[in-house]
Design an enzyme around this catalytic site. Structure first.
Site, PDB file in Angstrom:
ATOM      1  N   CYS A  80       0.863  -1.196   0.000  1.00  0.00           N
ATOM      2  CA  CYS A  80       0.000   0.000   0.000  1.00  0.00           C
ATOM      3  C   CYS A  80       0.890   1.234   0.000  1.00  0.00           C
ATOM      4  O   CYS A  80       1.128   1.836   1.046  1.00  0.00           O
ATOM      5  CB  CYS A  80      -0.902   0.015   1.238  1.00  0.00           C
ATOM      6  SG  CYS A  80      -2.060  -1.333   1.314  1.00  0.00           S
ATOM      7  N   CYS A 413      -4.996  -1.571 -17.118  1.00  0.00           N
ATOM      8  CA  CYS A 413      -4.461  -1.548 -15.754  1.00  0.00           C
ATOM      9  C   CYS A 413      -3.140  -0.790 -15.705  1.00  0.00           C
ATOM     10  O   CYS A 413      -2.479  -0.750 -14.666  1.00  0.00           O
ATOM     11  CB  CYS A 413      -4.275  -2.966 -15.209  1.00  0.00           C
ATOM     12  SG  CYS A 413      -3.169  -3.998 -16.188  1.00  0.00           S
TER      13      CYS A 413
END
Length: 458
Positions: A80, A413
Site C-alpha cells: 500500500c 491496468c
C-alpha cells in the site's frame, strides 16, 4: 552533493510509484513514504545526473493531506504505497496519473476525462490473497507478505485490504503445520513443502476457497487440515496446487482437490462466475461491477452488434457484453480460463458467446487474414480489449484498424501503455471520446481506466 548527505525537502509532487518528489539545488529527489505537502529530512541513497533517491529520516512538517495509516506494516510491506495519503488525495493522484500519461505519452491535448470512480469503503475489498509461507530466525513458521522489492516475509495475517477471515484461515494452516511437523518452503535451498496459501472469497456467495501451493505432490495428514477448515462458514473448496520448480512463479500446473468443489462461485451484476485457484478474476468485486458497467456503457450496444472481447479471461466482460449484443467472441491464451468461460456462459444461459484459446495478437489477425483470403471482410461493430500491463501488441492494433469497428473500448491496468496504444489507434482513424479512471486498488499507486474510441471518416 553526494551519497549519505542529508537534505531538507518540501514534497511538491508524487511519482508514478507513489514516492514523494522534492527538489534541492536543481536536483529532483524521490522519497519513499513522503506525501505531497510534507517537509522532510531525507538521506541521499543514490545519485544520478539530474535526480536521486533519498530515504525519509524525519517528518519535520506533516502535510495537511497526511493521515495515520491503517496498517502498522505499510512502510515495510510496500503493498500500500500511498496509505498515508488521504483517500480524497489518492483519487486525485490517480486521476492525474492517467491524464498526465495521456498527455505526455499519448500526445493528447484535449482529454474527455470523467471523474474517477472511487470507493465508499476503501478497505477490506480484496477477494483474493496469496500469502508466502516461511520460517523466522527462531525456526517458527510465519506467513504474511514480502517486504517491498524483497522476498523477506513480514509476518502479518491482518492485511487491511484483505478480509478478516484470512487470519482465521492462516491460523488454522499454521497450527496444522506445527502440529504435524509440515515444513515451510525455503527459496534458498529449494526444500520444504508449503510455499504459499491462496485464499479466495465470493463476495456475493460468501463461498470460500483455500489452496495450498506445495513443493510436492501430496500433503501429509491433509484430511486433518480439511477437517479444521470445514468449520469455517462458507468453506467450499480445499485444494493443493503442485509447484516443484525453482521459480518465483506462485502457481504450478496441477491442482488437486482435497475436499469440496474445484471452484467457488461469485456474481457481478446479473452474471454468475465459477472461479478456480488459477482463474484470473478481478480482486475488487465492488469496483469490478462499476468497471464492467462502464465498459458496457461505452460499448453502447443495442442488440444487433458483433463484439470481439480480447484477453477475455474467464469471460467476465464477455458475458456482460453478451446481455446486450447479438454475438460476442472472446479470446484468451489460457485454456483453463476458456473452459471456465464456456461453463460460465452455460451457467448463465448465455448462448451468443463463443470463446477461442490463443493469443489475442495471433487469433484476431489470423481470423482477419482467413476471411480476406475467402473474399470476406472480417467484421466487428465493437472491439473490447483488456490487456495485461504490457498493453496490446502492435500487430493486434494494426488488425483492429483494418477491421475498422465503429467503437473500441479499452480497459487498462497501466495508463502508460494505454496512452501508447491510444496514440497508435488515434493516428489511424479513431478519436478518443471518453476516459474514466476506476480505483480498483485503493491505497496502492495502481489504477484501472476505461476508454472509448469512435472511428472517424478519413
Amino acid at each position: 552533493m553526494q551519497k549519505n548527505d542529508e537534505l531538507i525537502l518540501k514534497i511538491e509532487d508524487m511519482g508514478v510509484d507513489g514516492a514523494g518528489i522534492g527538489k534541492s539545488d536543481g536536483m529532483t529527489f524521490f522519497v519513499k513514504d513522503a506525501v505531497i505537502g510534507d517537509v522532510v529530512r531525507a538521506k541521499i541513497i543514490k545519485l544520478k545526473k539530474t535526480y536521486g533517491y533519498a530515504r525519509l529520516m524525519e517528518l519535520l512538517e506533516a502535510s495537511a493531506d497526511r493521515v495515520e495509516p491503517n496498517c502498522p506494516y505499510y512502510r515495510q510491506c510496500g503493498g500500500c504505497q500511498i496509505q498515508a495519503l488521504s483517500y480524497e488525495k489518492q483519487l486525485e493522484f490517480k486521476e492525474n496519473k492517467v491524464r498526465n500519461n495521456l498527455e505526455r505519452i499519448g500526445g493528447f491535448t484535449k482529454i474527455p476525462m470523467e471523474p474517477i470512480v472511487g470507493m465508499d469503503e476503501p478497505y477490506h475489498y480484496r477477494n483474493k490473497a496469496q500469502f508466502p509461507v516461511g520460517t523466522d530466525k527462531e525456526g517458527h513458521i510465519v506467513t504474511g507478505f514480502y517486504a517491498g522489492r524483497t522476498h523477506t516475509i513480514i509476518p502479518n495475517r491482518d492485511c487491511a485490504l484483505g478480509l478478516p477471515v484470512n487470519r482465521e484461515i492462516l491460523d488454522i494452516v499454521i497450527d496444522f503445520m506445527e502440529k504435524y511437523h509440515i515444513s515451510a518452503y525455503d527459496e534458498k535451498t529449494g526444500k520444504g513443502l508449503v510455499r504459499h496459501v491462496l485464499i479466495r472469497c465470493g463476495f456475493s456467495s460468501q463461498e470460500k476457497m483455500v489452496c495450498l501451493i506445495i513443493n510436492g505432490k501430496s500433503l501429509p495428514h491433509g484430511e486433518k487440515l480439511v477437517e479444521a477448515l470445514r468449520k469455517i462458514d462458507g468453506m467450499t473448496s480445499v485444494s493443493l496446487n503442485c509447484n516443484t520448480e525453482r521459480t518465483n512463479v506462485i502457481l504450478g500446473h496441477k491442482t488437486i482437490v482435497l475436499w469440496g468443489q474445484e471452484y467457488i462461485t461469485d456474481q457481478i451484476g446479473d452474471i454468475s462466475y465459477e472461479i478456480s485457484p488459477v482463474s484470473f478474476y478481478q480482486v475488487n468485486p465492488v469496483q469490478t461491477e462499476k468497471l464492467y458497467g462502464l465498459a458496457l456503457e461505452y460499448a453502447d450496444l443495442h442488440g444487433e452488434e458483433t463484439v470481439w472481447d480480447l484477453y477475455c479471461g474467464i469471460g467476465t466482460i464477455s458475458l456482460f457484453l453478451a446481455q446486450k449484443a447479438k454475438q460476442v467472441y472472446g479470446v484468451e491464451i489460457i485454456p483453463q480460463a476458456i473452459e471456465n468461460a464456456k461453463r460460465n456462459a452455460v451457467k448463465n444461459g448465455i448462448e451468443n458467446a463463443e470463446f477461442f484459446v490463443g493469443k489475442s495478437e495471433e487469433v484476431l489477425p489470423e481470423f482477419y487474414e482467413k476471411e480476406a483470403a475467402a473474399g470476406r471482410k472480417a467484421y466487428a461493430d465493437v472491439i473490447v480489449v483488456d490487456p495485461p500491463r504490457k498493453g496490446c501488441d502492435e500487430k493486434l492494433l494494426d488488425t483492429i484498424v483494418k477491421m475498422a469497428p465503429d467503437r473500441v473500448v479499452y480497459v487498462s491496468c497501466d495508463s502508460a501503455t494505454l496512452a501508447r496504444d491510444l496514440k497508435i489507434l488515434c493516428e489511424q482513424g479513431y478519436e478518443l471520446k471518453r476516459v474514466r479512471a476506476v480505483d480498483q486498488f485503493c491505497h496502492t499507486v495502481h489504477t484501472e481506466a476505461v476508454c472509448c474510441l469512435h472511428r472517424v471518416n478519413m
